[in-house]
Design an enzyme around this catalytic site. Structure first.
Site: not given
Ligand code: C5P
Length: 277
Positions: A11, A135
């Site tokens: 993406k 995501d």
């Molecule tokens: O949700 P995911 O595991 O992909 O997110 C990885 C990291 O990215 C989270 O631990 C956080 O530090 C950051 N993040 C964030 N805000 C979001 C998505 C991700 O701060 N909306």
């Protein structure tokens, strides 16, 4: 013998607006996500035990892999208990802002669901997927979606005109948590209604931007130089995807050889209802 194989697309974020930092440490965002024709392929077969392998030796094939997480989650919710041998043919660069791991998780949920005598509604997979990563739900949409919350709340959008793109991936990756940490919420974020940005894409005057770009440049200064080089090549749009480290470029340009960078000529894609990519 392979039971089934599924493509797992990458993406880009056509725009990405950060709204504020939340109490749980995540960031509230508003972003238009779009799948592109850069794919991993996931092969599934029944085996004696669960087993995950990957063409890329740098990818861990243990419980931390998002494919394993998706399999565990699916078993938990459905009781599906046949052992599976899964092989991941990796093409999407990682730590690139292209959502490869999340896409693999979503593709695994879709594939496993297709094995059930009575597949479950997509909404169930979307809900489970959000616990694996912000995501993951997007990759269960049909390819274009307006995403809010931490990224997990998806509003499906009509397909946009097919657009050719060049993806440029530098030889280093970008850490999502580090980029979010470096975000200067006062300085990096000009305020404007995200719905206006969304509309701009459907009124043929797209406004491409990414609120994470400055923070990513701060974490990895060579990214800024790379963006400048790509603009000099003549592209109309050069934008970091997600938290980077890859850029997507739109427009006619005479692309020079960029040492160590991987380049992919791709286009925006979408899938038909009830079909995978
Ligand atoms: O949700 P995911 O595991 O992909 O997110 C990885 C990291 O990215 C989270 O631990 C956080 O530090 C950051 N993040 C964030 N805000 C979001 C998505 C991700 O701060 N909306």
């Amino acid at each position: 013998m392979c039971l089934m194989q599924f493509k797992s697309p990458a993406k880009i974020n056509l725009f990405l607006k950060i709204l504020h930092r939340r109490e749980d440490g995540y960031h509230e965002l508003a972003s238009l996500f779009q799948t592109i024709s850069l794919f991993d392929t996931i092969h599934f077969e029944f085996g004696e035990n669960d087993n995950l392998t990957c063409t890329d030796p740098t990818i861990p094939c243990n419980d931390s892999n998002l494919i394993s997480k998706a399999l565990t989650l699916f078993r938990h919710h459905t009781g599906f208990n046949k052992p599976l041998s899964i092989h991941l043919e990796k093409k999407i660069p990682h730590q690139a802002g292209l959502g490869g791991g999340s896409s693999n998780a979503a593709t695994t949920l879709w594939a496993l669901n297709s094995l059930l005598p009575q597949p479950l509604p997509l909404q169930d997979l979307i809900q489970w997927g959000s616990t694996i990563g912000s995501d993951v739900p997007f990759f269960l949409s049909r390819g274009t979606a307006y995403c809010t919350g931490r990224g997990e709340k998806i509003r499906p959008m009509p397909p946009l005109p097919e657009t050719p793109l060049v993806i440029i991936k530098p030889p280093f990756g970008s850490s999502t948590p580090e980029v979010y940490k470096a975000l200067n919420l006062k300085k990096d974020l000009p305020s404007a209604d995200p719905i206006l940005h969304l509309k701009s894409f459907y009124e043929q005057k797209p406004h491409y931007f990414n609120d994470l770009e400055q923070a990513a440049f701060q974490v990895n200064p060579p990214l800024k130089t790379l963006k400048e080089k790509l603009i000099q090549c003549g592209f109309q749009t050069v934008l970091l995807s997600g938290s980077g480290s890859s850029f997507f470029c739109i427009g006619n340009a005479s692309l020079v050889k960029l040492p160590d960078c991987e380049q992919y000529q791709v286009k925006t894609i979408h899938r038909k209802e009830d079909n995978w990519y």
